[in-house]
Design a protein around this motif. Sequence first.
Motif, PDB file in Angstrom:
ATOM      1  N   GLU A 195      21.118  -4.252 -30.199  1.00  0.00           N
ATOM      2  CA  GLU A 195      21.819  -3.318 -30.929  1.00  0.00           C
ATOM      3  C   GLU A 195      22.582  -2.365 -29.742  1.00  0.00           C
ATOM      4  O   GLU A 195      22.084  -2.110 -28.752  1.00  0.00           O
ATOM      5  CB  GLU A 195      21.003  -2.212 -31.481  1.00  0.00           C
ATOM      6  CG  GLU A 195      20.453  -2.625 -32.588  1.00  0.00           C
ATOM      7  CD  GLU A 195      19.322  -1.916 -33.317  1.00  0.00           C
ATOM      8  OE1 GLU A 195      19.350  -0.605 -33.158  1.00  0.00           O
ATOM      9  OE2 GLU A 195      18.541  -2.325 -34.265  1.00  0.00           O
ATOM     10  N   ALA A 248       9.652  -0.092 -29.384  1.00  0.00           N
ATOM     11  CA  ALA A 248      10.685  -0.400 -28.757  1.00  0.00           C
ATOM     12  C   ALA A 248      10.565   0.526 -27.365  1.00  0.00           C
ATOM     13  O   ALA A 248       9.723   1.538 -27.409  1.00  0.00           O
ATOM     14  CB  ALA A 248      12.063   0.285 -29.309  1.00  0.00           C
ATOM     15  N   GLY A 279      15.683   4.604 -31.317  1.00  0.00           N
ATOM     16  CA  GLY A 279      16.975   4.288 -31.626  1.00  0.00           C
ATOM     17  C   GLY A 279      17.424   2.804 -31.164  1.00  0.00           C
ATOM     18  O   GLY A 279      18.476   2.337 -31.246  1.00  0.00           O
ATOM     19  N   SER A 280      16.389   2.213 -30.275  1.00  0.00           N
ATOM     20  CA  SER A 280      16.482   0.932 -29.690  1.00  0.00           C
ATOM     21  C   SER A 280      15.993  -0.302 -30.338  1.00  0.00           C
ATOM     22  O   SER A 280      14.809   0.019 -30.786  1.00  0.00           O
ATOM     23  CB  SER A 280      16.283   1.146 -28.295  1.00  0.00           C
ATOM     24  OG  SER A 280      16.369   0.074 -27.358  1.00  0.00           O
ATOM     25  N   ASP A 281      16.242  -1.388 -30.132  1.00  0.00           N
ATOM     26  CA  ASP A 281      15.471  -2.650 -30.492  1.00  0.00           C
ATOM     27  C   ASP A 281      15.041  -3.389 -29.075  1.00  0.00           C
ATOM     28  O   ASP A 281      14.367  -4.392 -29.280  1.00  0.00           O
ATOM     29  CB  ASP A 281      16.560  -3.521 -31.129  1.00  0.00           C
ATOM     30  CG  ASP A 281      17.421  -4.019 -30.250  1.00  0.00           C
ATOM     31  OD1 ASP A 281      17.846  -3.524 -29.287  1.00  0.00           O
ATOM     32  OD2 ASP A 281      18.187  -4.935 -30.783  1.00  0.00           O
ATOM     33  N   ASP A 325       7.547  -1.964 -36.125  1.00  0.00           N
ATOM     34  CA  ASP A 325       8.933  -1.541 -35.441  1.00  0.00           C
ATOM     35  C   ASP A 325       9.922  -1.649 -36.670  1.00  0.00           C
ATOM     36  O   ASP A 325      10.239  -3.052 -36.973  1.00  0.00           O
ATOM     37  CB  ASP A 325       9.147  -1.812 -34.264  1.00  0.00           C
ATOM     38  CG  ASP A 325      10.375  -0.910 -33.618  1.00  0.00           C
ATOM     39  OD1 ASP A 325       9.874  -0.266 -32.630  1.00  0.00           O
ATOM     40  OD2 ASP A 325      11.688  -1.124 -33.906  1.00  0.00           O
ATOM     41  N   PRO A 326      10.806  -0.834 -36.947  1.00  0.00           N
ATOM     42  CA  PRO A 326      12.138  -1.117 -37.570  1.00  0.00           C
ATOM     43  C   PRO A 326      13.142  -2.023 -37.047  1.00  0.00           C
ATOM     44  O   PRO A 326      14.104  -2.712 -37.604  1.00  0.00           O
ATOM     45  CB  PRO A 326      12.791   0.102 -38.208  1.00  0.00           C
ATOM     46  CG  PRO A 326      12.212   1.112 -37.077  1.00  0.00           C
ATOM     47  CD  PRO A 326      11.038   0.555 -36.700  1.00  0.00           C
ATOM     48  N   ARG A 327      13.247  -2.004 -35.551  1.00  0.00           N
ATOM     49  CA  ARG A 327      14.227  -2.675 -34.989  1.00  0.00           C
ATOM     50  C   ARG A 327      13.800  -4.009 -33.892  1.00  0.00           C
ATOM     51  O   ARG A 327      14.656  -4.724 -33.713  1.00  0.00           O
ATOM     52  CB  ARG A 327      15.077  -1.559 -34.118  1.00  0.00           C
ATOM     53  CG  ARG A 327      15.719  -0.505 -34.951  1.00  0.00           C
ATOM     54  CD  ARG A 327      16.063   0.724 -34.003  1.00  0.00           C
ATOM     55  NE  ARG A 327      16.339   1.727 -34.969  1.00  0.00           N
ATOM     56  CZ  ARG A 327      17.745   2.204 -34.839  1.00  0.00           C
ATOM     57  NH1 ARG A 327      18.512   1.569 -33.956  1.00  0.00           N
ATOM     58  NH2 ARG A 327      18.131   2.989 -35.594  1.00  0.00           N
ATOM     59  N   LYS A 383      12.221  -7.177 -32.606  1.00  0.00           N
ATOM     60  CA  LYS A 383      11.727  -8.567 -33.238  1.00  0.00           C
ATOM     61  C   LYS A 383      10.538  -9.085 -32.691  1.00  0.00           C
ATOM     62  O   LYS A 383      10.720  -9.305 -31.176  1.00  0.00           O
ATOM     63  CB  LYS A 383      12.709  -9.522 -33.150  1.00  0.00           C
ATOM     64  CG  LYS A 383      13.932  -9.018 -34.136  1.00  0.00           C
ATOM     65  CD  LYS A 383      15.127  -9.850 -34.077  1.00  0.00           C
ATOM     66  CE  LYS A 383      16.252  -9.293 -34.704  1.00  0.00           C
ATOM     67  NZ  LYS A 383      16.506  -7.797 -34.697  1.00  0.00           N
ATOM     68  N   HIS A 414      11.570   6.653 -33.309  1.00  0.00           N
ATOM     69  CA  HIS A 414      12.744   6.245 -34.036  1.00  0.00           C
ATOM     70  C   HIS A 414      13.310   7.150 -35.086  1.00  0.00           C
ATOM     71  O   HIS A 414      12.524   7.866 -35.837  1.00  0.00           O
ATOM     72  CB  HIS A 414      12.475   4.898 -35.022  1.00  0.00           C
ATOM     73  CG  HIS A 414      12.344   3.735 -33.801  1.00  0.00           C
ATOM     74  ND1 HIS A 414      13.548   3.448 -33.099  1.00  0.00           N
ATOM     75  CD2 HIS A 414      11.444   2.509 -33.847  1.00  0.00           C
ATOM     76  CE1 HIS A 414      12.926   2.119 -32.275  1.00  0.00           C
ATOM     77  NE2 HIS A 414      11.801   1.625 -32.667  1.00  0.00           N
ATOM     78  N   GLU A 424      14.498   6.378 -37.963  1.00  0.00           N
ATOM     79  CA  GLU A 424      13.866   6.032 -39.059  1.00  0.00           C
ATOM     80  C   GLU A 424      12.583   6.683 -39.690  1.00  0.00           C
ATOM     81  O   GLU A 424      12.150   6.644 -40.635  1.00  0.00           O
ATOM     82  CB  GLU A 424      13.659   4.519 -39.049  1.00  0.00           C
ATOM     83  CG  GLU A 424      14.952   3.489 -39.031  1.00  0.00           C
ATOM     84  CD  GLU A 424      15.302   3.374 -37.656  1.00  0.00           C
ATOM     85  OE1 GLU A 424      15.018   3.995 -36.834  1.00  0.00           O
ATOM     86  OE2 GLU A 424      16.156   2.331 -37.482  1.00  0.00           O
TER      87      GLU A 424
END
Length: 401
Positions: free
Chosen positions: A55, A316, A320-322, A347-349, A351, A374, A376
């Motif tokens: 991202e 993360a 705001g980071s993946d 974590d929403p971002r 993987k 985050h 989110e």
Amino acid sequence: MTTTKFDRDVGVIGGCGHVGLPLALTFADKGKRVVIYDIDERALARVAGGTMPFEEEGAPPMLARALGAKRLECTADPAALAGCRALILIIGTPVDDHLNPALDAIPKALDACLPSLRDGQLLVLRSTVFPGTSARVQRWVKERALDISVVFCPERVAQGFSLREFGELPQIVSAFDARGLAEARALFGLLTADLVEMAPMEAEVAKLFTNAWRYVQFATANQFFMMAQSHGLDFYRILEGSRFKYPRLAGMPGPGFAAGPCLFKDTMQLAAFSHNQFYLGHAAMLVNEGLPDFLVQQVKAKTTLADKTAGILGMAFKGGSDDKRSSLSYKLKNILRTEAARVLCTDPRVKDADLVPLERVLAESDVLFVGTPHPEYRGLSVPDRALVVDVWNLFGRGRVL
Ligand SMILES: NC(=O)c1ccc[n+]([C@@H]2O[C@H](COP(=O)([O-])OP(=O)(O)OC[C@H]3O[C@@H](n4cnc5c(N)ncnc54)[C@H](O)[C@@H]3O)[C@@H](O)[C@H]2O)c1
């Protein structure tokens, strides 16, 4: 007199990386013909196919523009670098198992590129390096009788926001000769009119000071937080009250996991540079790296953990980071694996095969740690039954427990 002809403007060595790729896109957006050279073939294929491998604010349309205008080539073959007037090296520069700078990465990368180096090129070192590295690269070039100007122009963006910050931040430029300086000024003058000249070693140290300064500041806030917490005090009330209309504390950060791929390792690079006399840096490491365990011990002082499910919201290294590189959420997870009955992470971002959905973490956790603040998670409704450990004060609950 150098007469090499170049049909490309910029070649980025490590151009699929978190800071190499935004820089490559920015130069392509400025009309430059850019070659991305990287050893990560998967990332190259994604970028060449129009997908960002991570991202980055504002990057997808810029990537599409660069590919559409045929101003961006992606290759794992260093031969493509021969046609580039400027080469920008921005590969990872980690510390080793002994927390000393791992010095082999740059010479190895340059050795692979050697057949493509041409007289008249500009070689920009953009990685964060151990002081003296630029001078060593300069010697390496001279020993090979190459007429190449070596410059060091450190990268200072905040990961994830590079595209915006390239235009907002001054660029430090440093060179060993007038030609290199003029060319570095012309290249980075495309990003900003604010160019700051330094000697190469000054610029190398400036970059390390920048990251170590932030790391020590975060450690100070974290240690204050631990002191307050240990005495049953609400650190956020103290912090907010102290900062209120008091400009001298305006820059004081809040507590949280100070992690990621740069701050810790660059502080250790500076410690090695100072022959292990960087007491503040080492102390900052103890504080920042000790925060996850401190939080676990605080929970254990309140309740037993061994029979409980612990959940971590956010893996993360920053909100705001993946990017999960060197994230302290993983250190927390490891501690909890020995202390709690079960650990669930979400974590929403990020993987990661081990992650589970947020709803499951909320439903099944007895103790909930906020690992990453985050966006989110803002306004998230946390079950009342869970003990919440929120060092970031994301839920505004005051004291962490
Ligand atoms: N991440 C940041 O926010 C940030 C900010 C400022 C400075 N820096 C510095 O920038 C440098 C790169 O950091 P990053 O976060 O972009 O790392 P990264 O791991 O995301 O990117 C490095 C890239 O270089 C490639 N690479 C590695 N060895 C190579 C080689 N021999 N030849 C060609 N490509 C190679 C990797 O495949 C990867 O794509 C580091 O020195 C770091 O300290 C990073």
